[in-house]
Design a protein around this motif. Structure first.
Motif, PDB file in Angstrom:
ATOM      1  N   PHE A  61       0.837  -1.185   0.000  1.00 55.59           N
ATOM      2  CA  PHE A  61       0.000   0.000   0.000  1.00 55.59           C
ATOM      3  C   PHE A  61       0.876   1.240   0.000  1.00 55.59           C
ATOM      4  O   PHE A  61       1.897   1.324   0.684  1.00 55.59           O
ATOM      5  CB  PHE A  61      -0.915   0.020   1.242  1.00 55.59           C
ATOM      6  CG  PHE A  61      -1.973  -1.037   1.199  1.00 55.59           C
ATOM      7  CD1 PHE A  61      -3.197  -0.781   0.620  1.00 55.59           C
ATOM      8  CD2 PHE A  61      -1.726  -2.294   1.722  1.00 55.59           C
ATOM      9  CE1 PHE A  61      -4.177  -1.752   0.573  1.00 55.59           C
ATOM     10  CE2 PHE A  61      -2.691  -3.275   1.670  1.00 55.59           C
ATOM     11  CZ  PHE A  61      -3.916  -2.995   1.103  1.00 55.59           C
ATOM     12  N   THR A 101      -2.628   5.234  -0.155  1.00 55.14           N
ATOM     13  CA  THR A 101      -3.471   4.151   0.325  1.00 55.14           C
ATOM     14  C   THR A 101      -3.762   4.309   1.803  1.00 55.14           C
ATOM     15  O   THR A 101      -4.893   4.132   2.261  1.00 55.14           O
ATOM     16  CB  THR A 101      -2.778   2.800   0.093  1.00 55.14           C
ATOM     17  OG1 THR A 101      -2.583   2.637  -1.288  1.00 55.14           O
ATOM     18  CG2 THR A 101      -3.596   1.658   0.649  1.00 55.14           C
ATOM     19  N   PRO A 116      -1.500   4.809  -6.421  1.00 53.78           N
ATOM     20  CA  PRO A 116      -2.900   4.382  -6.529  1.00 53.78           C
ATOM     21  C   PRO A 116      -3.664   4.608  -5.232  1.00 53.78           C
ATOM     22  O   PRO A 116      -3.081   4.733  -4.153  1.00 53.78           O
ATOM     23  CB  PRO A 116      -2.787   2.887  -6.838  1.00 53.78           C
ATOM     24  CG  PRO A 116      -1.505   2.479  -6.202  1.00 53.78           C
ATOM     25  CD  PRO A 116      -0.579   3.656  -6.356  1.00 53.78           C
ATOM     26  N   ASP A 162      -6.413   2.921  -2.668  1.00 50.92           N
ATOM     27  CA  ASP A 162      -6.986   1.640  -2.266  1.00 50.92           C
ATOM     28  C   ASP A 162      -7.984   1.848  -1.142  1.00 50.92           C
ATOM     29  O   ASP A 162      -7.803   2.732  -0.295  1.00 50.92           O
ATOM     30  CB  ASP A 162      -5.901   0.676  -1.774  1.00 50.92           C
ATOM     31  CG  ASP A 162      -4.992   0.206  -2.896  1.00 50.92           C
ATOM     32  OD1 ASP A 162      -3.774   0.450  -2.776  1.00 50.92           O
ATOM     33  OD2 ASP A 162      -5.485  -0.360  -3.872  1.00 50.92           O
ATOM     34  N   ASP A 214     -11.376  -5.701  -2.092  1.00 48.33           N
ATOM     35  CA  ASP A 214     -10.326  -4.688  -2.188  1.00 48.33           C
ATOM     36  C   ASP A 214     -10.535  -3.918  -3.487  1.00 48.33           C
ATOM     37  O   ASP A 214     -10.642  -4.518  -4.556  1.00 48.33           O
ATOM     38  CB  ASP A 214      -8.942  -5.342  -2.190  1.00 48.33           C
ATOM     39  CG  ASP A 214      -8.564  -5.913  -0.834  1.00 48.33           C
ATOM     40  OD1 ASP A 214      -8.991  -5.340   0.184  1.00 48.33           O
ATOM     41  OD2 ASP A 214      -7.858  -6.930  -0.798  1.00 48.33           O
ATOM     42  N   ARG A 240      -9.147  -0.786  -6.016  1.00 54.47           N
ATOM     43  CA  ARG A 240      -8.018   0.092  -6.346  1.00 54.47           C
ATOM     44  C   ARG A 240      -8.356   0.932  -7.572  1.00 54.47           C
ATOM     45  O   ARG A 240      -8.872   0.413  -8.569  1.00 54.47           O
ATOM     46  CB  ARG A 240      -6.747  -0.704  -6.616  1.00 54.47           C
ATOM     47  CG  ARG A 240      -5.591   0.155  -7.177  1.00 54.47           C
ATOM     48  CD  ARG A 240      -4.252  -0.565  -7.171  1.00 54.47           C
ATOM     49  NE  ARG A 240      -3.744  -0.717  -5.813  1.00 54.47           N
ATOM     50  CZ  ARG A 240      -2.531  -1.194  -5.513  1.00 54.47           C
ATOM     51  NH1 ARG A 240      -1.713  -1.578  -6.489  1.00 54.47           N
ATOM     52  NH2 ARG A 240      -2.147  -1.305  -4.267  1.00 54.47           N
ATOM     53  N   GLY A 287      -6.110   3.400  -9.958  1.00 53.39           N
ATOM     54  CA  GLY A 287      -4.738   3.823 -10.201  1.00 53.39           C
ATOM     55  C   GLY A 287      -4.516   4.141 -11.657  1.00 53.39           C
ATOM     56  O   GLY A 287      -5.388   3.922 -12.508  1.00 53.39           O
TER      57      GLY A 287
END
Length: 408
Positions: free
Chosen positions: A3, A7, A52, A54, A139, A141, A143
């Protein structure tokens, strides 16, 4: 999974306060129950270059999780959702006006979702839901495509677009209209032939299918600029279908294919003139609505259910339909017991074709059970097998219907 600093900020801000009223109209209203993926409007710009974003998405049963982010400069963006444990994610990417510009089921590999797209400056919403409407944890993400992904990806390039210069195999010769009444078909592996190009000489309503469950194909139709007009995955089991009820204008188009499983499996692509009857029968066999009760489609009348009724139903690929009546308010309990390895599925509708409830596997078995409060009227029941046919064989499903009324 590693992360970034961004994140960590996102994780700390996941439980942020409700969005200001001005932000709740974003993405066509989808943002009303959403969360800025970076914690706030100011800290959720994916083009900033810090890494990114998260977050952990808690997707409620029958609902969705919405992550909101900004793009300050035109960027190539990757969006992903991966189930933490059990579950099958589906993602939709919406622009600020609420138009879905990307949708994916299993593009991340196995049951994870993933898509890559070039985005202009603006605000976007990533909606994550469950394929079977069950609650799940995923999860998520957002990015840039230069950032590391959290999913493995599938066999193909999920950002593949059919542009005018893209190499594609001719489909239907110089004019697809000439063969539509008889049907036009081509078979090849998606690994060898991911694109077909066709021409229409006049506005035409068309139905397209892509079939081979071993490949699990995604079917896309592009116009001649590379704009994706429609996409479908898993319309009939793992096969795909697109129906253009509104005619496609005369011009050049492209069929794009993605294999979520085996890219070497031969996939048959078919185009037929749109048939309203065939279209409706497909809806009936997918339990998307119920058939009419005017005798034009086979529906067995079980009569008035005052206490208990039972029927043995032979199920194969098509759903078998029944109607019944109740004359007082109460609770209806319906059980489908498969014999000889049958995976029973039950779907209950009212007489207007609105789904009331559906069940495939009840408890730890392949049998089905549904319970619903009912008012006096007519109800329609579909008996069959799940569309994916992963479990069970054709055979007999024993259906029991019991009516319970309040004690007086």
């Amino acid at each position: 999974m590693s992360f970034s600093k961004t994140t960590a900020i996102a994780a700390l801000m996941t439980a942020a306060a409700a969005l200001p009223a001005a932000a709740q109209d974003l993405c066509g209203g989808a943002a009303a129950n959403g969360t800025w993926i970076g914690g706030s409007d100011e800290t959720s710009d994916i083009a900033s270059g810090f890494g990114p974003f998260d977050m952990t998405a808690q997707v409620p049963a029958g609902g969705e999780h919405v992550a909101i982010f900004n793009v300050s400069t035109a960027s190539d963006v990757r969006v992903e959702a991966a189930p933490v444990a059990d579950g099958d994610t589906v993602i939709d990417l919406l622009d600020a006006s609420g138009v879905v510009i990307l949708s994916d089921d299993d593009g991340g590999g196995f049951l994870a979702s993933r898509g890559e797209i070039s985005l202009d400056p603006g605000t976007y919403c990533l909606a994550t839901r469950s394929y079977d409407d069950a609650a799940l944890t995923a999860d998520v993400r957002v990015g840039l495509t230069v950032h590391d992904p959290i999913t493995s990806g599938g066999f193909n390039d999920y950002d593949a677009v059919c542009l005018p210069e893209t190499e594609a195999v001719s489909f239907g010769g110089t004019n697809l209209n000439e063969g539509l009444e008889a049907g036009v078909a081509a078979t090849a592996s998606i690994g060898d032939t991911p694109f077909y190009r066709f021409n229409l000489s006049e506005p035409t309503s068309i139905s397209f299918t892509a079939e081979n469950q071993s490949a699990d194909p995604i079917l896309r139709i592009f116009d001649n600029t590379g704009y994706m007009l429609a996409e479908n995955d898993d319309y009939d089991g793992l096969n795909s279908r697109l129906d253009f009820v509104q005619p496609l204008e005369a011009g050049t188009y492209c069929i794009g294919l993605i294999a979520l499983s085996d890219p070497g499996a031969p996939v048959t692509v078919t185009a037929n003139a749109f048939s309203e009857q065939d279209y409706l029968e497909t809806l009936y066999n997918n339990a998307e609505t119920s058939p009419p009760l005017d005798g034009s489609y086979p529906v067995t009348d079980l009569g008035l259910i005052s206490t208990r009724a039972r029927a043995d139903v032979r199920v194969d690929d098509d759903l078998i339909w029944h109607q019944f009546q109740v004359d007082q308010p109460g609770l209806i309990l319906i059980e489908g017991i498969g014999t000889g390895g049958v995976d029973a599925m039950l779907t209950l509708f009212d007489d207007f074709g609105r789904m009331i409830t559906q069940n495939d596997d009840y408890g730890q078995s392949l049998d089905a059970q549904i319970a619903a409060r009912v008012q006096p009227g007519t109800y329609v029941l579909a008996v069959g097998r799940p569309a994916d046919y992963f479990y069970g064989e054709p055979g007999i499903t024993r259906v029991g219907i019991e009516m319970f009324v309040s004690a007086r």
